[in-house]
Design a protein around this motif. Structure first.
Motif, PDB file in Angstrom:
ATOM      1  N   PRO A 137     -25.725  10.518  19.993  1.00  0.00           N
ATOM      2  CA  PRO A 137     -26.345  10.643  18.931  1.00  0.00           C
ATOM      3  C   PRO A 137     -25.734   9.227  18.564  1.00  0.00           C
ATOM      4  CG  PRO A 137     -24.999  11.826  18.308  1.00  0.00           C
ATOM      5  CD  PRO A 137     -24.896  11.567  19.384  1.00  0.00           C
ATOM      6  N   GLY A 138     -26.705   8.200  17.428  1.00  0.00           N
ATOM      7  CA  GLY A 138     -25.935   7.271  16.500  1.00  0.00           C
ATOM      8  C   GLY A 138     -26.497   6.405  17.024  1.00  0.00           C
ATOM      9  N   GLN A 139     -27.161   6.099  18.419  1.00  0.00           N
ATOM     10  CA  GLN A 139     -27.631   4.644  18.988  1.00  0.00           C
ATOM     11  C   GLN A 139     -28.631   4.019  18.988  1.00  0.00           C
ATOM     12  OE1 GLN A 139     -27.276   6.620  22.725  1.00  0.00           O
ATOM     13  NE2 GLN A 139     -24.944   4.820  23.249  1.00  0.00           N
ATOM     14  N   SER A 140     -28.962   4.081  17.891  1.00  0.00           N
ATOM     15  CA  SER A 140     -30.406   3.742  16.870  1.00  0.00           C
ATOM     16  C   SER A 140     -31.300   4.638  15.688  1.00  0.00           C
ATOM     17  CB  SER A 140     -31.793   3.385  17.997  1.00  0.00           C
ATOM     18  OG  SER A 140     -32.083   4.676  18.094  1.00  0.00           O
ATOM     19  N   LYS A 141     -31.799   4.234  15.150  1.00  0.00           N
ATOM     20  CA  LYS A 141     -32.099   4.467  13.692  1.00  0.00           C
ATOM     21  C   LYS A 141     -33.678   5.546  14.696  1.00  0.00           C
ATOM     22  CE  LYS A 141     -36.267   0.758  13.996  1.00  0.00           C
ATOM     23  NZ  LYS A 141     -36.137   0.034  12.796  1.00  0.00           N
ATOM     24  N   PHE A 142     -33.398   6.078  15.598  1.00  0.00           N
ATOM     25  CA  PHE A 142     -34.573   7.248  16.113  1.00  0.00           C
ATOM     26  C   PHE A 142     -33.297   8.560  16.210  1.00  0.00           C
ATOM     27  CE2 PHE A 142     -37.151   3.182  16.821  1.00  0.00           C
ATOM     28  CZ  PHE A 142     -37.291   3.043  15.777  1.00  0.00           C
ATOM     29  N   SER A 143     -32.298   8.439  16.365  1.00  0.00           N
ATOM     30  CA  SER A 143     -31.652   9.603  16.467  1.00  0.00           C
ATOM     31  C   SER A 143     -30.913   9.663  15.236  1.00  0.00           C
ATOM     32  CB  SER A 143     -30.634   9.443  18.218  1.00  0.00           C
ATOM     33  OG  SER A 143     -29.668   8.589  17.619  1.00  0.00           O
ATOM     34  N   THR A 144     -30.529  10.736  15.349  1.00  0.00           N
ATOM     35  CA  THR A 144     -29.489  11.260  14.169  1.00  0.00           C
ATOM     36  C   THR A 144     -27.701  10.681  13.783  1.00  0.00           C
ATOM     37  OG1 THR A 144     -27.852  13.410  13.255  1.00  0.00           O
ATOM     38  CG2 THR A 144     -28.136  13.366  15.487  1.00  0.00           C
ATOM     39  N   PRO A 145     -28.132   9.854  12.901  1.00  0.00           N
ATOM     40  CA  PRO A 145     -26.674   9.102  12.524  1.00  0.00           C
ATOM     41  C   PRO A 145     -25.560   9.831  12.437  1.00  0.00           C
ATOM     42  CG  PRO A 145     -27.538   9.315   9.909  1.00  0.00           C
ATOM     43  CD  PRO A 145     -28.517  10.639  11.813  1.00  0.00           C
ATOM     44  N   ARG A 146     -25.333  11.331  12.594  1.00  0.00           N
ATOM     45  CA  ARG A 146     -24.473  11.874  13.106  1.00  0.00           C
ATOM     46  C   ARG A 146     -23.453  11.008  14.140  1.00  0.00           C
ATOM     47  NH1 ARG A 146     -27.685  16.065  13.381  1.00  0.00           N
ATOM     48  NH2 ARG A 146     -26.490  16.129  15.687  1.00  0.00           N
ATOM     49  N   LYS A 147     -21.986  11.114  13.833  1.00  0.00           N
ATOM     50  CA  LYS A 147     -21.156  10.003  14.897  1.00  0.00           C
ATOM     51  C   LYS A 147     -20.484  11.389  15.836  1.00  0.00           C
ATOM     52  CE  LYS A 147     -17.597   6.408  15.614  1.00  0.00           C
ATOM     53  NZ  LYS A 147     -17.934   6.476  15.976  1.00  0.00           N
ATOM     54  N   GLU A 148     -20.568  11.097  17.108  1.00  0.00           N
ATOM     55  CA  GLU A 148     -19.779  12.195  17.677  1.00  0.00           C
ATOM     56  C   GLU A 148     -19.475  11.610  18.931  1.00  0.00           C
ATOM     57  OE1 GLU A 148     -23.365  14.365  18.819  1.00  0.00           O
ATOM     58  OE2 GLU A 148     -23.719  15.677  17.190  1.00  0.00           O
ATOM     59  N   ASP A 149     -18.442  11.432  18.820  1.00  0.00           N
ATOM     60  CA  ASP A 149     -17.576  10.658  20.017  1.00  0.00           C
ATOM     61  C   ASP A 149     -18.439  10.705  20.894  1.00  0.00           C
ATOM     62  OD1 ASP A 149     -17.119   7.726  19.370  1.00  0.00           O
ATOM     63  OD2 ASP A 149     -15.555   8.719  18.509  1.00  0.00           O
ATOM     64  N   ASP A 150     -18.063  11.855  21.690  1.00  0.00           N
ATOM     65  CA  ASP A 150     -17.830  13.093  22.303  1.00  0.00           C
ATOM     66  C   ASP A 150     -17.150  12.084  23.886  1.00  0.00           C
ATOM     67  OD1 ASP A 150     -19.831  14.412  21.231  1.00  0.00           O
ATOM     68  OD2 ASP A 150     -21.764  13.994  22.032  1.00  0.00           O
TER      69      ASP A 150
END
Lengths: 376, 376, 376, 376
Positions: free
Chosen positions: C50-63
């Motif tokens: 996630p968090g790669q654009s405004k169209f996905s959740t801004p949660r930071k998940e490094d995974d």
């Protein structure tokens, strides 16, 4: 729960009761292009047919197999092969007595506990006739193995306490065909005629005493290349153990040195690796019974199964009836004084099915062979 | 092929190598609502931990388990339970020697034949450490059984040729808790202290001779109601046979009278049904070992497993290296002179997993109980 | 019942909850000898991050993925590959509100009905994070396919009602690499930049209205030889249907002409066989979507999945709480206004896993190839 | 690989070819104690029988089912139920023409590619007759569901582009029995007689033009309690998708709003929870189609399957023969101009089997119900 299927890639599903319309098996996952006739299967079934000697029930069962599907113009098509043996004598005699009580050593009681009632005619699903499906499927598996150069020889190692003199290692000095022929020379399927004679004398005594006998079946598999089987739960020996233990009356299973390994030491039990005359890797002994770490090691696979004495005996026995009363019974009818000889081919069939499934499962074990397979 | 899963409805999947990052298991199909803590699992793992006596390897392995998923607020949620034991000492010593040849009695050779190469560090996937996942999962299974009133007691019946005096029947006269406590009183997990002392003396001799020993493990299961298990391939004893035979070093499995049934007669081997003091159906003896026709019969389930001597011994052995040369080797390192005591809990774990799966499978056996379940 | 495994011969088992210690997968049945690094897997996981654009959740998940087992010296060993992504931010915020009611469109209610309670933190096992295991396993499957010359390209066909102009057939005119590169050029993973712009405008409107959107994902598979898949229950399309439908939020699956075939006629829908320029058998059209009778037909496999709009929306919704009271709720937190772009790689992963399993299952389909495999 | 079994706990295994000796199924895992007669099964088979209107092939197939095992004194025994329909007219006509080329839209080509040859008589294993086994097994599953208060109603939603006016929601206002009766009033199994008349007119036109038609089948399931199905791979909708997609000619599957959900928004697609008049939890709408997160949510389950037009048409078509020559063909014989009506009961059967298996799998989901089950 569904419990009548065995195998993952080569899978068999059996059905049928002793006195129902028939007994059958669906063999799914058989490769296309195997030549297969009813005669191929019948020769296996004939080895478990009763009435061939005084040591098996005099019941007449022709057990003629029919192929209902999966074979076209003499070859398997890759689709499920349905095999059936119709029961010829369904006209049930009076089963009211047997229906009323629990025979010792039989599944009557556990069936009632599990399902609330049972098809009591001739043992129903727990009858030895259930093995017809296994043997029919095993004939197909054995034909596949044969085309890959793998042989299975199975025989009675002991009847009661009468045991073969020759060890498995000694018997393995003969080629599979010769040994197989020798086994068929006596009704007890023992590869030593003198031992068979002693065993026959013992069995005659059992019959006279309205008693029954057990024995040990041994199986030798040659021609398996090394590396077949998995390293954890799908170990080749674990699957053989399940396959053989799923046969009614089996009470023990061991491979190679088996139980005697428990009292051995590492130094005596380890099989040292060596080079054979061609320079190929071999083992100096075979206490492992041909399987190391769950995988075939290239040596002959050697295992044994202990078979309990036939539970149906004419002697008076105590038991309990469905009304919960303690009673004395005498089981009438024509029963095998020993089932070991007839079980020999059942053991062989289950071993063959297990090996074929393991060989199929092994095909995707390596990237290099996968690429070779799909990129020609 | 996928071979690291066991069970159908209660299914475990193990992973990990001896010297990889860790060893783990995913337990799928555990019912929701079981209280479960890491401590519940740790007590089982501690029973297989090495270094607890001079009869196991002095390697220090803490084997602390972590629950990574499937438990919420102290209870299982019904989703997969992931358990891991991280390996603490991955810093590999020099394995170049062991990598170069095939140890007798080990899976080195068969691994190379199957996969073309192997993770040779400490036995890789074929290491005894693989059983950590089984034991961790077995702890969960045992907790489920316990909540249903089912107990499992497992112990060493023999070490080498030193065997318990008491039969399983005699041991069953004590309740499960008392017997279990007695077993923990000596490092060999034998319920007779004097026999344990003799076995210890035997093992000390083995160690002195740079040799190793095997033995027999026996398992007693009480509290199983009748009718659990299936009648054909999924027989309860067949699944136990596979479960136990999937443990490395097991060479034989038998239930009840086992191999000795082969030399018995029907009259001596049949267990007559009778009524107990409460008027309930019972058996006068238990040669069957608690299973008839593949289904539990209400009597204690009694089985035994033969364990081969540890193949890693310090004595000089002959073998072959990867270059195809015959060589002499001495295996260095800290090895168990016997694995029987540490395998006791592994046998118990596999039995517990098998029983839980059979109990779950049995729930849909009858229309009346199905209707009761879904129509309240 | 155990429900977290997929595949028979190439089998994956996933575990983990959104806010537990981590998310993982065990990949069992991977052939030995595949080069595999964490980086190979990470590039797949990054596509669902996630968090790669405004169209996905801004949660930071490094995974960040770790390989815990099954790889030795850079190559798979044939033993289970355990992969884990540890959750970095387990410190749970206050979930008491979400725990108290049933969110519309989520599994909260059904979880409680099935298990009696649930891990309510972030959706628990039903969270989108569950797909991490699938994608990690899919990366391995895709690498196997790649070594066999099989490519998979997956993209968003529509976002809301904004749909690609080009048909699958037209897109297939480009080679897989070029098409894949084009898809990565916009955050919606659409192979047409102008359509992606329209879709972005639509999504911005959704966000402004505290609403969410769905869409359709399309998948193209090239390089599959003909004859893979089975003819009855294990049809390749049936297994793809299950694989894709097992992804949360999927509400429809179709292959080739799909639902539009229902209104077509035999004459228009049949794909006539012809010869291509090399004289090989080909089809004039591909309404079948590359599968005939459950088996691949050599044409590209083309399927689509319908994804519902994200159920978590900021708008006020009516629902019921655990006390059985009707209430109004506003779901707070950072949610994806659309999950279609992030689900693209999940669809691709499940397709890859399905294909590998089908390829492995196919290896024992014919006696001639079996004999060639085992008799060299 | 074995591919003719479906289900885990309630498992069916089908066998048989169009022009072989018969078609059959083994139903394993059926609970003991279900009343079952051949008539129970025959009524289902009769719904797929051809020759009942001008819209199905005029071939006469009596398709009389026989129960060969698993039923004793009118009740299922818990052992496998073997069902067979013997083919009455095996005397094969001349198939040499059909054997020589690849029919468009059929599995002829893929069969040859997979297996090297095929049983070309009447489509062999890929014939519609294969579904006889599914329908026979489905009749048993439906009887189990019925005893648990679960109903399934299935009908044609569209024939070509002629579609029902009433939505599933509107049809659900009628009780299952009334709706089922209405469906049987016309040969197209549509619950609206006027729509059926239009569809008949469309089909007559198709026949005149030597063409064929497809359509959409819809299935409504009522009475399922909430919480059945698993949350990851064994989602109830995923298994329904596989079950339905394993039926030949199915090209699409959707649940609830299905593909139209892709263009909806969260606000319009979410089903808000509410309380019904009895205070029980309900949903205001059912876009989900009765399944949330893979588990039934207590609302009716609603799904649709897209069926392609019959590929066998009398019009001239181009194809390729086995010699690799492009040719023109005209397929002779008596073919269904549409298979949708006959497939209705096949869809219903596969749904029933899937539901029963899910219900059985669910029984061990919770410790409290497990303890209640085993501790009375």
């Amino acid at each position: 729960m569904a419990g009548s299927s065995f195998g993952n890639i080569f899978k068999i599903t059996t059905w049928g009761e002793s006195h129902g319309k028939g007994i059958g098996v669906v063999v799914d996952g058989c490769p296309a292009g195997l030549s297969l006739s009813e005669e191929d299967i019948q020769v296996y079934l004939n080895r478990r047919k009763p009435g061939q000697s005084k040591f098996s029930t005099p019941r007449k069962e022709d057990d003629a197999v029919e192929i209902l599907s999966g074979v076209f113009e003499g070859k398997t098509t890759g689709t499920p092969i349905s095999l059936v043996v119709f029961n010829q004598n369904q006209k049930s005699k009076d089963y009211s007595e047997i229906a009323s009580y629990y025979r010792p050593g039989h599944a009557d009681y556990t069936f009632d506990m599990k399902y609330g009632f049972r098809d009591y005619r001739g043992g129903g699903r727990s009858s030895g006739r259930e093995t017809i499906g296994r043997v029919a499927a095993g004939a197909i598996a054995a034909k596949i193995l044969s085309s890959l150069g793998i042989s299975i020889v199975t025989y009675s190692r002991s009847i009661g306490s009468v045991e073969l003199h020759a060890s498995a290692e000694e018997l393995l000095k003969e080629d599979a065909l010769t040994l197989s022929a020798k086994i068929l020379e006596n009704p007890l399927y023992m590869p030593e005629q003198d031992t068979a004679s002693h065993a026959e004398a013992y069995l005659e005594q059992c019959i006279k005493e309205q008693n029954s006998a057990g024995g040990i079946i041994e199986c030798l598999i040659t021609g398996m290349s090394a590396g077949i089987g998995d390293t954890v739960f799908e170990k080749l020996d674990a699957n053989l153990a399940k396959a053989i233990f799923s046969i009614g009356a089996v009470k023990g299973f061991e491979i190679g040195s088996g139980f005697s390994a428990a009292a051995a030491t590492g130094l005596s039990n380890n099989d040292m690796f060596c080079l054979d005359e061609t320079g190929a890797i071999d083992k100096k002994s075979n206490h492992a019974g041909g399987i190391l770490g769950g995988m075939s090691d290239g040596s002959p696979i050697v295992f044994r199964a202990a078979i309990k004495p036939t539970p149906s005996i004419a002697s008076t026995q105590q038991t309990v009836n469905k009304q919960g009363e303690a009673i004395d019974i005498n089981i009438h009818g024509r029963h095998d004084p020993i089932i070991v000889p007839r079980a020999v081919v059942v053991v062989e069939a289950m071993a063959a099915i297990t090996l074929v499934d393991a060989l199929f499962a092994n095909m995707s074990a390596r990237m290099d062979s996968l690429e070779r397979f799909y990129r020609k």
